[in-house]
Design a protein around this motif. Sequence first.
Motif, PDB file in Angstrom:
ATOM      1  N   PRO A 365       6.896  65.202 -34.855  1.00 21.25           N
ATOM      2  CA  PRO A 365       5.698  65.175 -35.701  1.00 21.25           C
ATOM      3  C   PRO A 365       5.801  64.044 -36.711  1.00 21.25           C
ATOM      4  CG  PRO A 365       7.156  66.964 -36.366  1.00 21.25           C
ATOM      5  CD  PRO A 365       7.751  66.367 -35.130  1.00 21.25           C
ATOM      6  N   PRO A 366       4.676  63.529 -37.179  1.00 21.31           N
ATOM      7  CA  PRO A 366       4.718  62.445 -38.163  1.00 21.31           C
ATOM      8  C   PRO A 366       5.123  62.972 -39.535  1.00 21.31           C
ATOM      9  CG  PRO A 366       2.464  63.146 -37.816  1.00 21.31           C
ATOM     10  CD  PRO A 366       3.292  63.920 -36.827  1.00 21.31           C
ATOM     11  N   ASN A 367       5.528  62.072 -40.401  1.00 18.30           N
ATOM     12  CA  ASN A 367       5.799  62.452 -41.789  1.00 18.30           C
ATOM     13  C   ASN A 367       4.481  62.701 -42.516  1.00 18.30           C
ATOM     14  OD1 ASN A 367       8.113  60.583 -40.849  1.00 18.30           O
ATOM     15  ND2 ASN A 367       8.971  61.608 -42.624  1.00 18.30           N
ATOM     16  N   SER A 368       4.506  63.678 -43.392  1.00 15.23           N
ATOM     17  CA  SER A 368       3.294  63.995 -44.148  1.00 15.23           C
ATOM     18  C   SER A 368       2.983  62.883 -45.138  1.00 15.23           C
ATOM     19  CB  SER A 368       3.468  65.315 -44.901  1.00 15.23           C
ATOM     20  OG  SER A 368       4.529  65.207 -45.847  1.00 15.23           O
ATOM     21  N   LYS A 372       6.241  63.072 -50.557  1.00 10.32           N
ATOM     22  CA  LYS A 372       7.108  61.908 -50.340  1.00 10.32           C
ATOM     23  C   LYS A 372       7.615  61.823 -48.897  1.00 10.32           C
ATOM     24  CE  LYS A 372       8.662  61.984 -55.164  1.00 10.32           C
ATOM     25  NZ  LYS A 372       9.813  62.091 -56.091  1.00 10.32           N
ATOM     26  N   GLY A 373       6.801  62.338 -47.962  1.00 12.39           N
ATOM     27  CA  GLY A 373       7.159  62.264 -46.553  1.00 12.39           C
ATOM     28  C   GLY A 373       8.271  63.202 -46.140  1.00 12.39           C
ATOM     29  N   ARG A 374       8.647  64.145 -47.016  1.00 10.09           N
ATOM     30  CA  ARG A 374       9.753  65.061 -46.699  1.00 10.09           C
ATOM     31  C   ARG A 374       9.362  66.116 -45.672  1.00 10.09           C
ATOM     32  NH1 ARG A 374      11.389  68.425 -50.384  1.00 10.09           N
ATOM     33  NH2 ARG A 374       9.546  68.352 -51.704  1.00 10.09           N
ATOM     34  N   LEU A 375       8.052  66.303 -45.463  1.00  6.38           N
ATOM     35  CA  LEU A 375       7.547  67.369 -44.594  1.00  6.38           C
ATOM     36  C   LEU A 375       6.779  66.773 -43.429  1.00  6.38           C
ATOM     37  CD1 LEU A 375       6.189  69.693 -47.440  1.00  6.38           C
ATOM     38  CD2 LEU A 375       8.399  69.832 -46.301  1.00  6.38           C
ATOM     39  N   PRO A 376       6.622  67.533 -42.343  1.00  2.00           N
ATOM     40  CA  PRO A 376       5.847  67.022 -41.211  1.00  2.00           C
ATOM     41  C   PRO A 376       4.347  67.087 -41.482  1.00  2.00           C
ATOM     42  CG  PRO A 376       6.683  69.225 -40.740  1.00  2.00           C
ATOM     43  CD  PRO A 376       7.286  68.815 -42.047  1.00  2.00           C
ATOM     44  N   GLY A 377       3.623  66.126 -40.931  1.00  2.38           N
ATOM     45  CA  GLY A 377       2.171  66.116 -41.049  1.00  2.38           C
ATOM     46  C   GLY A 377       1.551  67.103 -40.077  1.00  2.38           C
ATOM     47  N   LEU A 378       0.634  67.933 -40.571  1.00  6.93           N
ATOM     48  CA  LEU A 378       0.078  69.025 -39.777  1.00  6.93           C
ATOM     49  C   LEU A 378      -1.441  69.065 -39.888  1.00  6.93           C
ATOM     50  CD1 LEU A 378       2.528  71.871 -40.924  1.00  6.93           C
ATOM     51  CD2 LEU A 378       2.770  70.398 -38.914  1.00  6.93           C
ATOM     52  N   TYR A 382      -1.830  74.212 -38.786  1.00  8.84           N
ATOM     53  CA  TYR A 382      -0.366  74.104 -38.746  1.00  8.84           C
ATOM     54  C   TYR A 382       0.172  73.620 -37.401  1.00  8.84           C
ATOM     55  CZ  TYR A 382      -0.849  76.462 -43.158  1.00  8.84           C
ATOM     56  OH  TYR A 382      -1.221  76.766 -44.448  1.00  8.84           O
ATOM     57  N   GLU A 383      -0.640  72.930 -36.652  1.00  6.62           N
ATOM     58  CA  GLU A 383      -0.188  72.263 -35.434  1.00  6.62           C
ATOM     59  C   GLU A 383       0.165  70.828 -35.795  1.00  6.62           C
ATOM     60  OE1 GLU A 383      -1.583  72.065 -30.754  1.00  6.62           O
ATOM     61  OE2 GLU A 383      -3.074  72.335 -32.321  1.00  6.62           O
ATOM     62  N   ALA A 384       1.293  70.361 -35.281  1.00  5.08           N
ATOM     63  CA  ALA A 384       1.730  69.007 -35.616  1.00  5.08           C
ATOM     64  C   ALA A 384       0.683  67.990 -35.176  1.00  5.08           C
ATOM     65  CB  ALA A 384       3.070  68.711 -34.961  1.00  5.08           C
ATOM     66  N   THR A 385       0.402  67.035 -36.032  1.00  9.90           N
ATOM     67  CA  THR A 385      -0.595  66.017 -35.736  1.00  9.90           C
ATOM     68  C   THR A 385      -0.190  65.222 -34.493  1.00  9.90           C
ATOM     69  OG1 THR A 385      -0.984  65.848 -38.113  1.00  9.90           O
ATOM     70  CG2 THR A 385      -1.907  64.111 -36.733  1.00  9.90           C
ATOM     71  N   ASP A 386      -1.092  65.118 -33.531  1.00  9.24           N
ATOM     72  CA  ASP A 386      -0.868  64.358 -32.288  1.00  9.24           C
ATOM     73  C   ASP A 386       0.270  64.920 -31.444  1.00  9.24           C
ATOM     74  OD1 ASP A 386      -2.888  62.582 -33.074  1.00  9.24           O
ATOM     75  OD2 ASP A 386      -1.470  61.376 -34.226  1.00  9.24           O
ATOM     76  N   THR A 387       0.640  66.170 -31.679  1.00  7.64           N
ATOM     77  CA  THR A 387       1.687  66.814 -30.867  1.00  7.64           C
ATOM     78  C   THR A 387       1.185  68.200 -30.466  1.00  7.64           C
ATOM     79  OG1 THR A 387       3.303  65.679 -32.268  1.00  7.64           O
ATOM     80  CG2 THR A 387       4.159  67.298 -30.724  1.00  7.64           C
ATOM     81  N   GLY A 394       6.300  78.301 -41.933  1.00  9.03           N
ATOM     82  CA  GLY A 394       7.134  78.555 -43.106  1.00  9.03           C
ATOM     83  C   GLY A 394       7.177  77.406 -44.089  1.00  9.03           C
ATOM     84  N   THR A 395       8.327  77.258 -44.731  1.00  7.83           N
ATOM     85  CA  THR A 395       8.494  76.239 -45.769  1.00  7.83           C
ATOM     86  C   THR A 395       8.205  74.843 -45.234  1.00  7.83           C
ATOM     87  OG1 THR A 395      10.185  77.612 -46.819  1.00  7.83           O
ATOM     88  CG2 THR A 395      10.108  75.302 -47.459  1.00  7.83           C
ATOM     89  N   ALA A 396       8.577  74.587 -43.998  1.00  9.66           N
ATOM     90  CA  ALA A 396       8.349  73.263 -43.414  1.00  9.66           C
ATOM     91  C   ALA A 396       6.868  72.972 -43.214  1.00  9.66           C
ATOM     92  CB  ALA A 396       9.094  73.146 -42.084  1.00  9.66           C
ATOM     93  N   GLY A 397       6.033  74.003 -43.206  1.00  7.92           N
ATOM     94  CA  GLY A 397       4.589  73.814 -43.071  1.00  7.92           C
ATOM     95  C   GLY A 397       3.879  73.662 -44.405  1.00  7.92           C
ATOM     96  N   HIS A 398       4.644  73.492 -45.474  1.00 15.82           N
ATOM     97  CA  HIS A 398       4.082  73.466 -46.820  1.00 15.82           C
ATOM     98  C   HIS A 398       3.278  72.202 -47.113  1.00 15.82           C
ATOM     99  CE1 HIS A 398       3.542  74.686 -50.868  1.00 15.82           C
ATOM    100  NE2 HIS A 398       4.543  74.027 -51.422  1.00 15.82           N
ATOM    101  N   SER A 399       3.322  71.224 -46.215  1.00 17.07           N
ATOM    102  CA  SER A 399       2.556  70.001 -46.461  1.00 17.07           C
ATOM    103  C   SER A 399       1.059  70.284 -46.548  1.00 17.07           C
ATOM    104  CB  SER A 399       2.826  68.960 -45.366  1.00 17.07           C
ATOM    105  OG  SER A 399       2.458  69.459 -44.090  1.00 17.07           O
ATOM    106  N   ARG A 400       0.603  71.387 -45.940  1.00 20.47           N
ATOM    107  CA  ARG A 400      -0.824  71.715 -45.980  1.00 20.47           C
ATOM    108  C   ARG A 400      -1.271  72.130 -47.377  1.00 20.47           C
ATOM    109  NH1 ARG A 400      -3.904  69.254 -43.073  1.00 20.47           N
ATOM    110  NH2 ARG A 400      -5.395  70.478 -44.249  1.00 20.47           N
ATOM    111  N   ASP A 401      -0.383  72.677 -48.182  1.00 20.68           N
ATOM    112  CA  ASP A 401      -0.792  73.134 -49.514  1.00 20.68           C
ATOM    113  C   ASP A 401       0.248  72.753 -50.565  1.00 20.68           C
ATOM    114  OD1 ASP A 401       0.903  75.170 -48.212  1.00 20.68           O
ATOM    115  OD2 ASP A 401       0.615  76.300 -50.056  1.00 20.68           O
TER     116      ASP A 401
END
Length: 648
Positions: A365-368, A372-378, A382-387, A394-401
């Motif tokens: 998945p791309p960086n959010s 600061k790009g620490r999380l995957p872009g979704l 919560y589906e990975a962008t272009d994947t 969970g915590t790794a999906g926190h880029s949405r909020d």
Amino acid sequence: MDPNLSCLILFNLICLVACTSENHQHNGSHHYDYCVVGGGPAGLQMGYFLSKAQRNYIILERNSGPGSFFNKYPRHRKLISINKIHTGRQNREFNLRHDWNSLLSDDPNLLFKRVSREFYPPADTFPLYLSMFVKELGLRVLYGVDIGKIRAVQSQTARRYLLTDQHGSHYFCSILLVATGLWVPQTVDFVGSDLVEGYESISTNPEDFKNQAVLILGKGNSAFETAQSILGSASRVHMLSSSPVRLAWQTHYVGDLRAVNNELIDTYQLKSLDGLVESRLEKIVIARKKDNGASRSGGKRKEKTEQLYLTLKKYVNVKNSSDVTREELPSHHIDNFPMRKPYDRVIRCLGFRFNFSIFDSSACPPNSENAKGRLPGLTAWYEATDTPGLFVLGTAGHSRDYRASAGGFVHGFRYTVRAVHRVLEQRYHTNNWPSTTLLTTQLQSWILKRVGEASGPYQMFAVLGDLILLRGSDCVYLDEFPLQALPQFSSLSGHTVPSRGLIVVLMQYGKKKIDYLGSNRAETDWTKAWKSNFLHPVLYYYETLPTKDDMKLLPEGWPLPRPKAIHHMVEDFLAEWESPISHIQPLRRFLEHCLQTDLRTFYAESCFRSSLTHHKPPPFCQQGYLKQQGVIHSSELQQHFPTSGLSG
């Protein structure tokens, strides 16, 4: 058929099955519809929903038990997720608003309070609770499976994911659910970063810091947790980061500094040797003034140690050297430089980042764009962008909020995981998003019930909301839909928006920055409900679904595009929106405006009169009185008829 031929066929079939079994064990290939990577709280929460739906799934955990992150972190062994057992209420859904550790299940006894009664529980109790969750629900978890490589495999008919573990075993799945959390330490590359100790490896014994000057890089909860543990033993503690301290009670973001960890703010403001400083880490240098032959091992000092100085890159002549002269120290240029004295230790406490290294280019998945790009872009679901087919939980999906709601924490992501499961059920099994059909006369009571007790929208404020599809005499009520996914509502939920439109019910804070401990911090006048500052329900009425472009052009501070009509329910000190004048009556009038109908309740006499004088009585009378939905007939009631004078 010839008996000998039958025996031969049977023998060949047995040999084929045996050979297939041997090959399966030899090459270690396993096939599932769903693979969940990570046996922490998010992975187990998804495992519960998959198990309940009787799906073909497996949870892969690299360690020997669930929730292994909490065997080490937080380092000083106190959770900051509240465990409020006594609320004065028996309502299980309401109590989850104040239980930040329990996972969702149908078992009312499978709650965190079984392992701890403490308000801030010990960290060791969380793996214990997760083990209990796995055992009592019979979840399918494989321990000791360390997935080191994930790649996508595209065939002519479908896309699958191939996971490879440390033993070379392969796991094939159609849908990949990544719940690995954040455990890779976040670092910043600057001159002298090799002289810095990490939060993940420092000593947790305060005596090891006795009479030492300590500089901590970072001002989050891990940094303040570390500072708090050594306040009584260190000679001074300074903290440095690029931004000032953000207090959770001011920002309403639970990931900001919590009061349980903020004792150093007292010692700083009361001038007791400790302090806070702001500077970009990329601009600093951690340096030795001279080499005293000291060394470090395991995060503990040896008897003779070097002292470390903080200087700035602009003062250092040799840009990549961590040895500096007196002229390269800030005090040579600014005699009152705040951090001019040396430190015995510098500790990095910058949090954690998502482990992207296990994915190859076909599945990564791309960086959010935030965090600061620490999380995957979704995507908003919560589906990975272009994947496609790869979801992050969970915590790794926190880029949405990120910094906006509670999706990075158990009390938030237990609901986003449920939302993802509902998306999966619709997409892959054509099961529509769960809904309740209500008469319009029931709608107001249902909304009041939800805003008064529902824990999902309360915890995931401005991110998950309830949707009401208006159909005339009735409506369809859906719980906890991801609000940013409204443009894709029909494809994700299986429902369509009727021509009368929809209402979105969500919880949100006010947009104005105020003094949250000041005298005018709360709004009590229901006619000025839109000025509410604290968490309160807001209803948005749309004639049609917002579009993707609408979602990109949100007004500043708004969670949704401007609606046709909006209604704020005035904030309430008790968080109970049930007052007849301040809450219920304004809500009814808003619903009447959206539905273009009368939602008042009437006595039987009024319904009788209305039915004789009006061509179309109010809905309450149509759906109740005129359908004989009054007092329920019973034999016990009938025996009182003669004495009541009601019988002829």
